[in-house]
Write an enzyme that holds these catalytic residues in place. Structure first.
Site, short mmCIF file in Angstrom:
data_model
loop_
_atom_site.label_atom_id
_atom_site.label_comp_id
_atom_site.label_asym_id
_atom_site.label_seq_id
_atom_site.Cartn_x
_atom_site.Cartn_y
_atom_site.Cartn_z
N ASP A 477 1.07 -0.99 -0.03
CA ASP A 477 -0.19 -0.46 -0.04
C ASP A 477 1.37 1.22 0.08
O ASP A 477 1.83 1.05 0.71
CB ASP A 477 -0.36 -0.34 1.14
CG ASP A 477 -2.49 0.86 1.07
OD1 ASP A 477 -2.43 1.52 -0.22
OD2 ASP A 477 -3.08 0.24 2.05
N ASP A 547 -10.59 2.42 -3.41
CA ASP A 547 -11.33 1.65 -2.41
C ASP A 547 -12.89 1.57 -2.62
O ASP A 547 -13.73 1.68 -0.92
CB ASP A 547 -10.59 2.60 -1.54
CG ASP A 547 -9.46 2.72 -0.45
OD1 ASP A 547 -9.21 0.90 -0.54
OD2 ASP A 547 -8.91 3.29 0.10
C1 DGJ Z 1 -6.09 1.86 1.64
C2 DGJ Z 1 -6.13 0.65 0.85
O1 DGJ Z 1 -6.48 1.18 -0.18
C3 DGJ Z 1 -7.20 0.43 1.25
O2 DGJ Z 1 -7.89 -0.82 0.85
C4 DGJ Z 1 -6.99 -0.22 2.85
O3 DGJ Z 1 -5.67 -1.33 2.91
C5 DGJ Z 1 -5.88 0.80 3.57
N1 DGJ Z 1 -5.45 1.34 3.19
C6 DGJ Z 1 -5.14 0.52 5.25
O4 DGJ Z 1 -5.01 1.13 5.67
#
Ligand code: DGJ
Length: 728
Positions: A477, A547
């Site tokens: 991430d 997301d």
């Molecule tokens: C952002 C990501 O896109 C999410 O899927 C998740 O992993 C969060 N960060 C976790 O902090």
């Protein structure tokens, strides 16, 4: 031969299976762009350059007023000597001069494609790719510039990059160093770009080119969800299936620039490369600089033709080949179901439910390390939190495997929290400018990846975790953009290099970690699909698309993402309702069908699902397993755009052509609703296909040209799937 040079006419001809690209040397060795488009047997006098004395056009030769760099269709334009359009590169000498002029020296034609040191780049065998290296030089500066064109003949793809060499005895600063520039002597185009935001990545924006420039860029330190490193020129009237498209996609994950500039004589200068904003590079005598590469695709068959080429090319010549043809597991991810509230016992219950449903991979997302009960701490401390995982990651991973699931782990390697052991020991590890306060993003700071010791720390601390547990998947991430992009390790006159050195540092740690753990499937992520670019795909074969898991929003996001990237590179999950980003309540079937159109998974608390929901999830998982090879390794066709109305349709055709899977989505239920048709694409018109549900036999021509009627239904956010097997 993929590359030829006609000595007499001084014409280079780059020949793909169905495409041609041509350049010509004029006068003392200026490199002019002649043609990019449909394949030609040869380029002789076609589209020859026309000379004319144009008012206010400066002339390098006093005796020839018809020759001006301002009107010459150039291939890699210089600056300061008469071309008033956007230059492709810029320099600053010690004396402050910014003028440069490039003339041809020589060229080489190589079988194969040289690697670009430290950078992700496409690859191919000497049988698959030929490289033309044109050597240009500014003899006054002692600057030598190598224009690299690699022709993937079968794929109809050309990649371009540039290497600068300072062969003078003095330092020289590069102030702009694009990878691609060409002047198309036509202007009847629309420009297509992809814009967005967190939770709203990659919206299609098509607008006419009129006068001046259309320019998209990122100065955020990553390729960004705000603009994708992609631009296409579409011949007026070009559609999904017809018309000409000239597209470029940048194999780079940092600041970029893409520009289409119309000049007064209606030529279009099409450019792409690293963003010159705060992006200088000092070249000491003898040093060189290599730009990242641009992938160029010409299609005579509209956007569909363009996407088919990009999809094939990225799968065969960009992503790690060990994973290109490897089935992607169906996963359950802990994030939307639990966020930071992780407990071993609860996680194992979730794993039990997942195993019962036939899910194959359990992913432990954010919150497992340090004392991370929220997003304001612990980044950099890659040691499990025993309050949450009393048996450590070892026991959790063992227990997950005992249940027949693989185990996956979330990390955010590029970051550091102020509240972390790492920051307390090494505050200087954060990117910063001495004496200036930090600007925070999600409450966190960015590691200074320009420094070797920082990169070593990241690689070692994460390797320690990955080597002591059984782990088959890693989610990488990256949740903020770069501010105070300065580094204490660089002198003042190299601070302009920090953005690019950061990206080189990222590529270094990505290469080392993926190289050390070649069997682990890595998925990249940046607050969703904020860094979905070919640079990251070179190291990690899939990317979390967004997301935003709302089925309606995802239709658009996945539809537009598929312009350049195949569905097998997109992570897509079913999440709970009401959706956490939009509050929308959509049927489980629709959420399933949207997510099944990519690398499928779930991201909700299965322990809170009722028996009926669980049984539907079991069926979805079983169904995806049946169609998985077609979705992940087949051809993907967009049929109806969610950007244009109430309906979204797409279909997949398996590699061997034996199976076709089509999805139909209708967003809002309508009174007096029209009966919708679904016309598949990519079938054999002479084939015979059986509808797996009804048993009805259809000709391939019938399915494609006549289409099937989708039964009416009174339901918002509706999703349907049709599956056909070829029987003849
Ligand atoms: C952002 C990501 O896109 C999410 O899927 C998740 O992993 C969060 N960060 C976790 O902090």
């Amino acid at each position: 031969m993929a590359v030829s040079y006609d000595k007499e006419r001084k014409i280079f001809h780059l020949r793909g299976k169905d495409t041609s690209y041509a350049m010509k040397l004029v006068k003392d060795g200026y490199l002019a762009h002649l043609y990019w488009g449909r394949g030609l047997r040869q380029v002789s006098q076609g589209r020859d350059l026309v000379w004319k004395d144009r008012g206010f056009a400066p002339n390098p030769y006093i005796e020839d007023r018809t020759f001006s760099l301002d009107t010459l269709p150039q291939e890699y334009p210089q600056t300061g000597n008469g071309d008033f359009r956007a230059c492709a590169y810029g320099i600053r000498e010690e004396n402050g001069s910014r003028i440069s002029n490039l003339l041809y020296e020589d060229h080489e034609i190589l079988e194969g494609k040289p690697e670009l040191p430290g950078l992700p780049a496409s690859f191919g065998s000497p049988e698959q790719v030929t490289t033309l290296k044109i050597h240009m030089a500014d003899s006054i500066l002692g600057l030598h510039v190598f224009l690299l064109y690699s022709v993937f003949e079968e794929e109809n793809v050309i990649t371009r990059s540039v290497r600068f060499e300072n062969r003078s005895g003095r330092p020289l600063t590069l102030t702009k160093m694009l990878s691609m520039s060409l002047d198309l002597r036509e202007d009847e185009f629309d420009v297509l770009t992809l814009y967005g935001a967190h939770n709203n990545e990659r919206n299609m924006d098509r607008r006419p080119l009129t006068s001046g420039s259309v320019r998209v860029e990122s100065i955020r330190g990553t390729s960004s969800p705000q603009q994708a490193p992609f631009m296409a020129l579409l011949r007026k009237g070009a559609t999904e299936d017809t018309g000409e498209v000239f597209a470029a996609n940048f194999v780079y994950s940092g600041n970029f620039l893409a520009e289409a500039q119309v000049d007064p004589f209606r030529n279009v200068r099409f450019q792409m490369g690293m963003n010159p904003w705060n992006g200088e590079w000092l070249l000491e005598p003898g040093e060189s600089f290599q730009t990242p590469e641009v992938v160029m695709v010409y299609s005579a068959d509209g956007l569909n033709g363009m996407s088919q080429t990009f999809h094939r090319f990225y799968q065969n010549h960009l992503v790690p080949q060990a994973f290109a043809g490897k089935r992607r597991p169906i996963l359950i991810n802990s994030w939307e179901g639990s966020f930071f509230d992780l407990k071993e016992e609860k996680l194992l219950e979730l794993a039990d439910r997942a195993a019962e449903a036939g899910i194959e991979l359990f992913v432990l997302d954010d919150g497992w390390f340090g004392h991370r009960d929220g997003d304001d701490s612990s980044l950099g401390d890659w040691v499990e939190d025993r309050r949450k995982l009393p048996g450590g990651l070892e026991r959790l991973s063992q227990e997950i495997h005992k249940r027949g699931l693989e185990f996956g782990l979330w990390v955010e390697p590029e970051m550091i929290s102020e509240d972390s052991e790492l920051y307390r020991a090494h505050p200087d590890y954060a990117l910063h400018v001495e004496g200036r306060p930090y600007t925070y993003g999600r409450g966190q700071l960015v590691l200074d990846l320009t420094r070797k010791e920082v990169r070593d720390y990241v690689v070692e601390s994460i390797s320690q975790v990955l080597s002591r547990i059984q782990v088959e998947y890693v989610k990488w991430d990256m949740n903020r953009h770069l501010t105070e992009a300065g580094s204490g390790s660089l002198p003042w006159n190299r601070q302009g290099e920090v953005f690019h050195r950061y990206v080189l540092g990222l590529y270094d740690i990505a290469a080392r970690l993926t190289g050390r753990f070649p069997d682990i499937l890595f998925e990249s992520c940046s607050s969703g699909g904020g860094r979905f670019d070919p640079g990251m795909l070179y190291y990690m074969p899939q990317t979390w698309c967004s997301d935003n898991t709302d089925a309606v929003c995802r239709m658009r996001i996945q539809y537009a993402t598929s312009l350049t990237y195949p569905p097998v590179t997109m992570g897509a999950h079913v999440s709970g309702i009401p959706n956490q980003q939009t509050g929308r309540v959509t049927p489980l079937a629709t959420r399933g069908y949207v997510a099944m159109s990519a690398d499928f998974g779930y991201e909700l608390d299965l322990c809170k699902c009722g028996a009926e929901e669980l049984s539907q999830i079991r069926e979805q998982v079983a169904f995806y397993k049946e169609i998985r090879d077609t979705v992940q390794f087949g051809r993907f066709y967009r049929v109806n755009s969610p950007f244009e109305g109430n309906v979204c349709q797409w279909n997949f055709v398996s590699q061997d052509g034996r199976e076709a899977v089509a999805f139909h989505f209708e967003i809002l239920s309508q009174p007096a609703a029209p009966v919708r048709l679904l016309k598949l694409k990519g079938l054999d018109p002479d084939g015979v296909y059986r509808d797996q549900e009804s048993g009805i036999l259809y000709g391939g021509d019938e399915l494609m040209y006549c289409g099937i009627s989708v039964p009416l239904k009174k339901q918002d956010f509706r999703g349907e799937c049709f599956r056909f097997m070829r029987i003849k």
